[in-house]
Write a protein that holds these residues in place. Structure first.
Motif, PDB file in Angstrom:
ATOM      1  N   GLN A   1       0.845  -1.183   0.000  1.00  0.00           N
ATOM      2  CA  GLN A   1       0.000   0.000   0.000  1.00  0.00           C
ATOM      3  C   GLN A   1       0.889   1.245   0.000  1.00  0.00           C
ATOM      4  OE1 GLN A   1      -3.219   0.075  -0.279  1.00  0.00           O
ATOM      5  NE2 GLN A   1      -3.466   2.283  -0.075  1.00  0.00           N
ATOM      6  N   VAL A   2       0.641   2.140  -0.954  1.00  0.00           N
ATOM      7  CA  VAL A   2       1.424   3.367  -1.048  1.00  0.00           C
ATOM      8  C   VAL A   2       0.837   4.410  -0.110  1.00  0.00           C
ATOM      9  CG1 VAL A   2       2.121   5.237  -2.566  1.00  0.00           C
ATOM     10  CG2 VAL A   2       2.102   2.891  -3.413  1.00  0.00           C
ATOM     11  N   GLU A   3       1.716   5.063   0.596  1.00  0.00           N
ATOM     12  CA  GLU A   3       1.280   6.129   1.494  1.00  0.00           C
ATOM     13  C   GLU A   3       2.191   7.327   1.343  1.00  0.00           C
ATOM     14  OE1 GLU A   3       1.255   5.038   5.600  1.00  0.00           O
ATOM     15  OE2 GLU A   3       0.153   6.818   6.240  1.00  0.00           O
ATOM     16  N   LEU A   4       1.591   8.503   1.340  1.00  0.00           N
ATOM     17  CA  LEU A   4       2.326   9.758   1.272  1.00  0.00           C
ATOM     18  C   LEU A   4       1.972  10.563   2.509  1.00  0.00           C
ATOM     19  CD1 LEU A   4       1.549  10.556  -2.479  1.00  0.00           C
ATOM     20  CD2 LEU A   4       3.734   9.770  -1.578  1.00  0.00           C
ATOM     21  N   VAL A   5       2.997  11.036   3.190  1.00  0.00           N
ATOM     22  CA  VAL A   5       2.771  11.785   4.419  1.00  0.00           C
ATOM     23  C   VAL A   5       3.453  13.136   4.319  1.00  0.00           C
ATOM     24  CG1 VAL A   5       3.061  11.822   6.914  1.00  0.00           C
ATOM     25  CG2 VAL A   5       2.654   9.639   5.745  1.00  0.00           C
ATOM     26  N   GLU A   6       2.661  14.196   4.322  1.00  0.00           N
ATOM     27  CA  GLU A   6       3.190  15.558   4.193  1.00  0.00           C
ATOM     28  C   GLU A   6       3.445  16.188   5.556  1.00  0.00           C
ATOM     29  OE1 GLU A   6      -0.207  15.603   0.919  1.00  0.00           O
ATOM     30  OE2 GLU A   6      -0.072  14.984   3.015  1.00  0.00           O
ATOM     31  N   SER A   7       4.308  17.178   5.533  1.00  0.00           N
ATOM     32  CA  SER A   7       4.563  17.987   6.717  1.00  0.00           C
ATOM     33  C   SER A   7       5.080  19.341   6.265  1.00  0.00           C
ATOM     34  CB  SER A   7       5.578  17.308   7.637  1.00  0.00           C
ATOM     35  OG  SER A   7       6.815  17.127   6.971  1.00  0.00           O
ATOM     36  N   GLY A   8       5.061  20.299   7.170  1.00  0.00           N
ATOM     37  CA  GLY A   8       5.708  21.577   6.889  1.00  0.00           C
ATOM     38  C   GLY A   8       4.798  22.743   6.611  1.00  0.00           C
ATOM     39  N   GLY A   9       3.514  22.557   6.570  1.00  0.00           N
ATOM     40  CA  GLY A   9       2.633  23.698   6.335  1.00  0.00           C
ATOM     41  C   GLY A   9       2.540  24.597   7.551  1.00  0.00           C
ATOM     42  N   GLY A  10       1.785  25.677   7.404  1.00  0.00           N
ATOM     43  CA  GLY A  10       1.606  26.595   8.514  1.00  0.00           C
ATOM     44  C   GLY A  10       1.200  27.967   8.030  1.00  0.00           C
ATOM     45  N   VAL A  11       1.318  28.939   8.909  1.00  0.00           N
ATOM     46  CA  VAL A  11       0.978  30.322   8.585  1.00  0.00           C
ATOM     47  C   VAL A  11       2.263  31.087   8.313  1.00  0.00           C
ATOM     48  CG1 VAL A  11      -0.125  32.428   9.378  1.00  0.00           C
ATOM     49  CG2 VAL A  11      -1.062  30.202  10.046  1.00  0.00           C
ATOM     50  N   VAL A  12       2.290  31.764   7.187  1.00  0.00           N
ATOM     51  CA  VAL A  12       3.479  32.503   6.752  1.00  0.00           C
ATOM     52  C   VAL A  12       3.048  33.895   6.308  1.00  0.00           C
ATOM     53  CG1 VAL A  12       5.511  32.443   5.257  1.00  0.00           C
ATOM     54  CG2 VAL A  12       4.392  30.307   5.903  1.00  0.00           C
ATOM     55  N   GLN A  13       3.862  34.861   6.536  1.00  0.00           N
ATOM     56  CA  GLN A  13       3.536  36.220   6.096  1.00  0.00           C
ATOM     57  C   GLN A  13       3.850  36.385   4.615  1.00  0.00           C
ATOM     58  OE1 GLN A  13       5.514  38.997   8.710  1.00  0.00           O
ATOM     59  NE2 GLN A  13       3.642  39.155   9.931  1.00  0.00           N
ATOM     60  N   THR A  14       3.156  37.318   3.990  1.00  0.00           N
ATOM     61  CA  THR A  14       3.440  37.596   2.585  1.00  0.00           C
ATOM     62  C   THR A  14       4.915  37.953   2.419  1.00  0.00           C
ATOM     63  OG1 THR A  14       2.721  39.873   2.945  1.00  0.00           O
ATOM     64  CG2 THR A  14       1.100  38.361   2.016  1.00  0.00           C
ATOM     65  N   GLY A  15       5.456  37.438   1.357  1.00  0.00           N
ATOM     66  CA  GLY A  15       6.875  37.656   1.105  1.00  0.00           C
ATOM     67  C   GLY A  15       7.778  36.628   1.754  1.00  0.00           C
ATOM     68  N   GLY A  16       7.224  35.816   2.606  1.00  0.00           N
ATOM     69  CA  GLY A  16       8.013  34.813   3.302  1.00  0.00           C
ATOM     70  C   GLY A  16       8.172  33.536   2.509  1.00  0.00           C
ATOM     71  N   SER A  17       8.711  32.532   3.168  1.00  0.00           N
ATOM     72  CA  SER A  17       8.994  31.261   2.516  1.00  0.00           C
ATOM     73  C   SER A  17       8.467  30.115   3.366  1.00  0.00           C
ATOM     74  CB  SER A  17      10.508  31.070   2.321  1.00  0.00           C
ATOM     75  OG  SER A  17      11.046  32.068   1.502  1.00  0.00           O
ATOM     76  N   VAL A  18       8.245  29.006   2.711  1.00  0.00           N
ATOM     77  CA  VAL A  18       7.835  27.797   3.420  1.00  0.00           C
ATOM     78  C   VAL A  18       8.393  26.600   2.662  1.00  0.00           C
ATOM     79  CG1 VAL A  18       5.656  27.465   2.187  1.00  0.00           C
ATOM     80  CG2 VAL A  18       5.885  26.642   4.535  1.00  0.00           C
ATOM     81  N   LYS A  19       8.702  25.557   3.417  1.00  0.00           N
ATOM     82  CA  LYS A  19       9.176  24.327   2.803  1.00  0.00           C
ATOM     83  C   LYS A  19       8.272  23.185   3.235  1.00  0.00           C
ATOM     84  CE  LYS A  19      13.365  21.547   2.191  1.00  0.00           C
ATOM     85  NZ  LYS A  19      14.812  21.431   2.554  1.00  0.00           N
ATOM     86  N   SER A  21       7.379  19.078   3.007  1.00  0.00           N
ATOM     87  CA  SER A  21       8.046  17.794   2.815  1.00  0.00           C
ATOM     88  C   SER A  21       7.019  16.679   2.720  1.00  0.00           C
ATOM     89  CB  SER A  21       8.999  17.513   3.975  1.00  0.00           C
ATOM     90  OG  SER A  21      10.048  18.452   4.003  1.00  0.00           O
ATOM     91  N   CYS A  22       7.395  15.645   2.006  1.00  0.00           N
ATOM     92  CA  CYS A  22       6.501  14.501   1.842  1.00  0.00           C
ATOM     93  C   CYS A  22       7.341  13.240   1.850  1.00  0.00           C
ATOM     94  CB  CYS A  22       5.734  14.625   0.530  1.00  0.00           C
ATOM     95  SG  CYS A  22       4.716  13.193   0.110  1.00  0.00           S
ATOM     96  N   ALA A  23       6.921  12.265   2.623  1.00  0.00           N
ATOM     97  CA  ALA A  23       7.610  10.982   2.693  1.00  0.00           C
ATOM     98  C   ALA A  23       6.782   9.932   1.967  1.00  0.00           C
ATOM     99  CB  ALA A  23       7.824  10.578   4.136  1.00  0.00           C
ATOM    100  N   LEU A  24       7.484   9.108   1.188  1.00  0.00           N
ATOM    101  CA  LEU A  24       6.842   8.057   0.394  1.00  0.00           C
ATOM    102  C   LEU A  24       7.052   6.706   1.058  1.00  0.00           C
ATOM    103  CD1 LEU A  24       5.619   6.912  -2.317  1.00  0.00           C
ATOM    104  CD2 LEU A  24       7.959   6.908  -3.185  1.00  0.00           C
ATOM    105  N   PHE A  25       5.977   5.991   1.253  1.00  0.00           N
ATOM    106  CA  PHE A  25       6.044   4.659   1.836  1.00  0.00           C
ATOM    107  C   PHE A  25       5.359   3.668   0.914  1.00  0.00           C
ATOM    108  CE2 PHE A  25       7.551   5.994   5.933  1.00  0.00           C
ATOM    109  CZ  PHE A  25       7.034   7.272   6.111  1.00  0.00           C
ATOM    110  N   GLY A  26       5.963   2.508   0.777  1.00  0.00           N
ATOM    111  CA  GLY A  26       5.276   1.405   0.138  1.00  0.00           C
ATOM    112  C   GLY A  26       5.339   1.344  -1.362  1.00  0.00           C
ATOM    113  N   ALA A  27       6.143   2.207  -1.994  1.00  0.00           N
ATOM    114  CA  ALA A  27       6.223   2.154  -3.448  1.00  0.00           C
ATOM    115  C   ALA A  27       7.685   2.109  -3.860  1.00  0.00           C
ATOM    116  CB  ALA A  27       5.556   3.353  -4.084  1.00  0.00           C
TER     117      ALA A  27
END
Length: 127
Positions: A1-19, A21-27
């Protein structure tokens, strides 16, 4: 079974940056193109970027220059770096995977044909 697990979202101000990430399992990573989509309320899910096992990338034209997708095949992860964020980048971001597909295919195929999805991670850009 393939699973994708994301992380790293949130609240960011305009002009800012965000990263994100996603981990892949089972493929098998070498057969899998990974990518990111995003969706806001009332709109269709839209393609953001994709990357294949060899590192070839494909970007949504309107986002070129502000985003970078990268992949670590050993760790089986895919990251999305987004810079100079605007209010229009506010969305639920989904990690996606398609097996045996050219890197550009993920951006061209109907969303319904994308094989695997993560649960999504919210990015909210505030002024």
């Amino acid at each position: 079974q393939v699973e994708l697990v994301e992380s790293g979202g949130g609240v960011v101000q305009t002009g800012g940056s965000v990263k994100l990430s996603c981990a892949l399992f089972g493929a098998s990573g070498h057969m899998t193109t990974l990518g990111w989509f995003r969706q806001t309320s009332g709109k269709e899910r839209e393609f953001v970027a994709s990357i294949d096992f060899n590192g070839a990338t494909h970007y949504r034209e309107s986002l070129k220059g502000r985003i970078t997708i990268s992949r670590d095949n050993e760790k089986r992860t895919v990251d999305l770096q987004m810079n100079s964020l605007t209010l229009g980048d506010t969305a639920l971001y989904y990690c996606a995977a398609v097996r045996r597909a050219h890197v550009q295919a993920m951006g061209l195929m109907p969303v319904g044909l994308v094989e695997f999805w993560g649960q999504g991670t919210q990015v909210t850009v505030s002024s």
